[in-house]
Design an enzyme around this catalytic site. Structure first.
Site, mmCIF file in Angstrom:
data_model
loop_
_atom_site.group_PDB
_atom_site.id
_atom_site.type_symbol
_atom_site.label_atom_id
_atom_site.label_comp_id
_atom_site.label_asym_id
_atom_site.label_seq_id
_atom_site.Cartn_x
_atom_site.Cartn_y
_atom_site.Cartn_z
ATOM 1 N N TYR A 1 -41.513 97.300 14.593
ATOM 2 C CA TYR A 1 -42.842 97.807 14.961
ATOM 3 C C TYR A 1 -42.973 98.040 16.462
ATOM 4 C CZ TYR A 1 -44.196 97.428 10.149
ATOM 5 O OH TYR A 1 -44.251 97.622 8.792
ATOM 6 N N GLN B 1 -53.302 106.541 6.032
ATOM 7 C CA GLN B 1 -52.315 105.509 5.695
ATOM 8 C C GLN B 1 -51.441 105.253 6.921
ATOM 9 O OE1 GLN B 1 -50.611 106.136 1.416
ATOM 10 N NE2 GLN B 1 -51.117 108.164 2.197
ATOM 11 N N ASN B 2 -51.560 106.134 7.907
ATOM 12 C CA ASN B 2 -50.683 106.058 9.074
ATOM 13 C C ASN B 2 -51.130 104.965 10.032
ATOM 14 O OD1 ASN B 2 -49.453 108.268 7.927
ATOM 15 N ND2 ASN B 2 -50.514 109.758 9.227
ATOM 16 N N ASP C 1 -50.069 105.190 13.263
ATOM 17 C CA ASP C 1 -50.023 105.784 14.612
ATOM 18 C C ASP C 1 -51.454 106.073 15.076
ATOM 19 O OD1 ASP C 1 -49.016 108.683 12.837
ATOM 20 O OD2 ASP C 1 -50.911 108.561 13.919
ATOM 21 N N HIS D 1 -54.024 100.991 6.375
ATOM 22 C CA HIS D 1 -52.812 100.170 6.445
ATOM 23 C C HIS D 1 -52.600 99.558 7.816
ATOM 24 C CE1 HIS D 1 -50.939 102.375 2.743
ATOM 25 N NE2 HIS D 1 -51.825 101.460 2.418
ATOM 26 N N CYS E 1 -53.802 87.720 15.001
ATOM 27 C CA CYS E 1 -53.372 86.377 15.404
ATOM 28 C C CYS E 1 -53.262 85.455 14.189
ATOM 29 C CB CYS E 1 -54.380 85.787 16.398
ATOM 30 S SG CYS E 1 -53.881 84.137 16.965
ATOM 31 N N SER F 1 -46.727 111.292 -0.024
ATOM 32 C CA SER F 1 -45.873 111.446 -1.216
ATOM 33 C C SER F 1 -46.545 110.904 -2.465
ATOM 34 C CB SER F 1 -44.556 110.689 -0.989
ATOM 35 O OG SER F 1 -44.835 109.298 -0.830
ATOM 36 N N ASN G 1 -49.316 119.706 1.225
ATOM 37 C CA ASN G 1 -48.082 118.941 1.378
ATOM 38 C C ASN G 1 -46.892 119.879 1.490
ATOM 39 O OD1 ASN G 1 -47.582 116.028 1.520
ATOM 40 N ND2 ASN G 1 -46.122 116.406 -0.139
ATOM 41 N N ALA H 1 -48.323 120.921 7.476
ATOM 42 C CA ALA H 1 -49.720 120.566 7.758
ATOM 43 C C ALA H 1 -50.242 121.321 8.981
ATOM 44 C CB ALA H 1 -49.809 119.060 8.002
HETATM 45 C C1 BV8 Z 1 -51.837 96.288 -2.721
HETATM 46 C C2 BV8 Z 1 -47.146 99.814 6.308
HETATM 47 C C3 BV8 Z 1 -53.292 94.860 -3.947
HETATM 48 C C4 BV8 Z 1 -47.352 100.444 7.573
HETATM 49 C C5 BV8 Z 1 -47.143 100.610 4.088
HETATM 50 C C6 BV8 Z 1 -45.918 98.875 -9.182
HETATM 51 C C7 BV8 Z 1 -46.681 99.968 -9.524
HETATM 52 C C8 BV8 Z 1 -47.748 100.384 -8.745
HETATM 53 C C9 BV8 Z 1 -48.077 99.691 -7.574
HETATM 54 C C10 BV8 Z 1 -47.308 98.610 -7.232
HETATM 55 C C11 BV8 Z 1 -46.237 98.197 -8.019
HETATM 56 N N1 BV8 Z 1 -45.677 97.121 -7.410
HETATM 57 C C12 BV8 Z 1 -46.372 96.843 -6.285
HETATM 58 C C13 BV8 Z 1 -47.366 97.736 -6.173
HETATM 59 C C14 BV8 Z 1 -48.367 97.793 -5.102
HETATM 60 C C15 BV8 Z 1 -47.756 98.371 -3.838
HETATM 61 C C16 BV8 Z 1 -47.151 99.733 -4.123
HETATM 62 O O1 BV8 Z 1 -47.861 100.709 -4.274
HETATM 63 N N2 BV8 Z 1 -45.809 99.780 -4.201
HETATM 64 C C17 BV8 Z 1 -45.143 101.043 -4.460
HETATM 65 C C18 BV8 Z 1 -43.873 101.135 -3.623
HETATM 66 C C19 BV8 Z 1 -44.851 101.143 -5.947
HETATM 67 N N3 BV8 Z 1 -48.858 98.515 -2.912
HETATM 68 C C20 BV8 Z 1 -49.204 97.486 -2.121
HETATM 69 O O2 BV8 Z 1 -48.595 96.439 -2.058
HETATM 70 C C21 BV8 Z 1 -50.475 97.692 -1.314
HETATM 71 N N4 BV8 Z 1 -51.332 96.564 -1.510
HETATM 72 O O3 BV8 Z 1 -51.577 96.932 -3.725
HETATM 73 O O4 BV8 Z 1 -52.669 95.186 -2.697
HETATM 74 C C22 BV8 Z 1 -54.698 95.330 -3.898
HETATM 75 C C23 BV8 Z 1 -54.985 96.707 -3.849
HETATM 76 C C24 BV8 Z 1 -56.304 97.113 -3.812
HETATM 77 C C25 BV8 Z 1 -57.332 96.175 -3.815
HETATM 78 C C26 BV8 Z 1 -57.021 94.811 -3.856
HETATM 79 C C27 BV8 Z 1 -55.703 94.388 -3.899
HETATM 80 C C28 BV8 Z 1 -50.194 97.773 0.168
HETATM 81 C C29 BV8 Z 1 -49.430 99.035 0.450
HETATM 82 C C30 BV8 Z 1 -49.269 99.215 1.957
HETATM 83 C C31 BV8 Z 1 -47.824 99.088 2.320
HETATM 84 N N5 BV8 Z 1 -47.644 99.468 3.710
HETATM 85 N N6 BV8 Z 1 -46.890 100.847 5.331
HETATM 86 C C32 BV8 Z 1 -46.073 100.953 8.139
HETATM 87 O O5 BV8 Z 1 -45.065 100.215 8.203
HETATM 88 O O6 BV8 Z 1 -46.128 102.109 8.517
HETATM 89 S S1 BV8 Z 1 -46.809 101.833 2.967
HETATM 90 C C33 BV8 Z 1 -46.116 103.204 3.742
HETATM 91 O O7 BV8 Z 1 -45.742 104.120 2.717
HETATM 92 C C34 BV8 Z 1 -47.113 104.000 4.545
HETATM 93 O O8 BV8 Z 1 -48.065 103.223 5.180
HETATM 94 C C35 BV8 Z 1 -47.754 104.911 3.562
HETATM 95 O O9 BV8 Z 1 -48.976 104.399 3.162
HETATM 96 C C36 BV8 Z 1 -46.897 104.818 2.370
HETATM 97 C C37 BV8 Z 1 -46.624 106.155 1.774
HETATM 98 O O10 BV8 Z 1 -45.963 106.895 2.722
HETATM 99 P P1 BV8 Z 1 -46.463 108.393 3.026
HETATM 100 O O11 BV8 Z 1 -47.483 108.321 4.101
HETATM 101 O O12 BV8 Z 1 -46.839 109.103 1.779
HETATM 102 O O13 BV8 Z 1 -45.138 108.964 3.613
HETATM 103 P P2 BV8 Z 1 -43.869 109.458 2.785
HETATM 104 O O14 BV8 Z 1 -42.713 109.535 3.730
HETATM 105 O O15 BV8 Z 1 -43.736 108.671 1.518
HETATM 106 O O16 BV8 Z 1 -44.287 110.943 2.362
HETATM 107 C C38 BV8 Z 1 -44.501 111.910 3.380
HETATM 108 C C39 BV8 Z 1 -44.984 113.160 2.686
HETATM 109 O O17 BV8 Z 1 -45.281 114.137 3.677
HETATM 110 C C40 BV8 Z 1 -43.925 113.762 1.772
HETATM 111 O O18 BV8 Z 1 -44.534 114.114 0.537
HETATM 112 C C41 BV8 Z 1 -43.473 115.011 2.519
HETATM 113 O O19 BV8 Z 1 -43.184 116.084 1.632
HETATM 114 C C42 BV8 Z 1 -44.690 115.366 3.333
HETATM 115 N N7 BV8 Z 1 -44.400 116.042 4.587
HETATM 116 C C43 BV8 Z 1 -43.341 115.877 5.428
HETATM 117 N N8 BV8 Z 1 -43.477 116.707 6.481
HETATM 118 C C44 BV8 Z 1 -44.633 117.387 6.312
HETATM 119 C C45 BV8 Z 1 -45.225 116.978 5.108
HETATM 120 N N9 BV8 Z 1 -46.383 117.476 4.655
HETATM 121 C C46 BV8 Z 1 -46.988 118.418 5.419
HETATM 122 N N10 BV8 Z 1 -46.481 118.867 6.590
HETATM 123 C C47 BV8 Z 1 -45.319 118.381 7.058
HETATM 124 N N11 BV8 Z 1 -44.824 118.861 8.225
#
Ligand code: BV8
Length: 228
Positions: free
Chosen positions: A56, A91-92, A94, A109, A117, A177, A201, A219
């Site tokens: 981080y 979700q970002n 930054d 997030h 702390c 995604s 997207n 975007a």
């Molecule tokens: C929770 C930290 C309970 C910050 C992140 C099984 C099934 C379903 C769910 C779960 C499961 N097992 C566990 C879970 C829950 C879990 C989850 O979803 N797991 C997934 C992997 C299955 N979720 C959690 O644990 C969450 N908490 O559920 O708590 C609760 C919920 C509600 C109420 C009470 C209790 C917590 C999740 C947070 C995790 N932290 N990040 C950091 O380090 O940065 S997640 C991380 O990935 C990001 O923060 C972001 O949110 C997430 C997704 O990433 P994206 O932003 O979508 O980025 P990605 O690279 O994936 O995609 C980019 C997209 O952009 C692509 O589609 C691409 O095509 C496109 N793109 C690229 N370039 C461009 C573009 N589009 C346009 N223009 C461009 N130029």
């Protein structure tokens, strides 16, 4: 055409890609360097705080080298001009949305430029490295962790988000995604309420089937076109 008053916008790593910040699941994905389990879970932090702080700290330092792009700027213009309700849920972690001028913004997030702390539970602004173990400004203890919502942790301000989704006439998802919940489920909540749903997207997301309309492209082009 239904009158649009209340808008919710969800953004993901894709909106910051054209600013030079890596996405998570693309070929240059952030996770490439580190397995998710290695850096974005509470267990990882307990097991290896040095690795997690380094991950981080590096991303926080990189913020000084990048600028908001046309997509961030277009959303900030919308925020300044829209007289209905608007909430940008990012979700970002930054700071590009705020540097572009967005005000009605929520980091579900957490944020790279914030620390949490473990001693007193207070959050505070962070500019430099947490690996230097700076004292918490509230309690002076040297127990700051990244103020980031890791897997298994509860995202920030879920009630505020759910309320906005229930009132939304338009839901726009930009650069995500659709791989991570609960964010990936927001389109379904909005649709249930009868909102119009649009996805911008580079490629179809995992939730594309839930959107009334999917526009594919960078975007930096699609968001200004949507806002204009
Ligand atoms: C929770 C930290 C309970 C910050 C992140 C099984 C099934 C379903 C769910 C779960 C499961 N097992 C566990 C879970 C829950 C879990 C989850 O979803 N797991 C997934 C992997 C299955 N979720 C959690 O644990 C969450 N908490 O559920 O708590 C609760 C919920 C509600 C109420 C009470 C209790 C917590 C999740 C947070 C995790 N932290 N990040 C950091 O380090 O940065 S997640 C991380 O990935 C990001 O923060 C972001 O949110 C997430 C997704 O990433 P994206 O932003 O979508 O980025 P990605 O690279 O994936 O995609 C980019 C997209 O952009 C692509 O589609 C691409 O095509 C496109 N793109 C690229 N370039 C461009 C573009 N589009 C346009 N223009 C461009 N130029």
């Amino acid at each position: 055409m239904m009158r649009i008053r209340n808008i919710v916008i969800l953004t993901g790593a894709g909106i910051s890609a054209e600013s030079g910040l890596a996405t998570f699941r693309g070929s240059d994905g952030l996770w490439e360097g580190h397995r998710v389990e290695d850096v974005a879970t509470p267990g990882a932090f307990v097991a290896d705080p040095h690795l997690v702080h380094s991950f981080y700290d590096a991303r926080r330092a990189q913020l000084a080298e990048v600028e908001p792009n046309k997509a961030h700027e277009a959303l900030a213009r919308l925020d300044a001009e829209w007289d209905g309700e608007l909430l940008i849920v990012t979700q970002n972690v930054d700071d590009l949305h705020e540097r572009a001028g967005a005000k009605r913004l929520l980091h579900m997030h957490g944020e790279l430029k914030s620390g949490l702390c473990l001693g007193c539970g207070e959050r505070s602004p962070v500019e430099g490295a947490l690996l230097d173990y700076p004292p918490c400004p509230h309690c002076e203890q040297k127990m700051l962790r990244p103020d980031i919502v890791w897997f298994g942790e509860i995202p920030y301000e879920m009630e505020r988000i759910e309320t906005a989704l229930m009132r939304a006439d338009l839901f726009v998802s930009i650069g995500t995604s659709g791989a991570v919940y609960p964010a990936a489920g927001f389109v379904q909540s909005a649709k249930y309420r009868g909102a119009r749903t649009i996805e911008l997207n580079l490629e179809p997301s995992q939730g594309s089937i839930f959107f009334d309309e999917s526009r594919m492209g960078p975007a930096g082009e699609l968001v200004p076109a949507l806002v204009e």
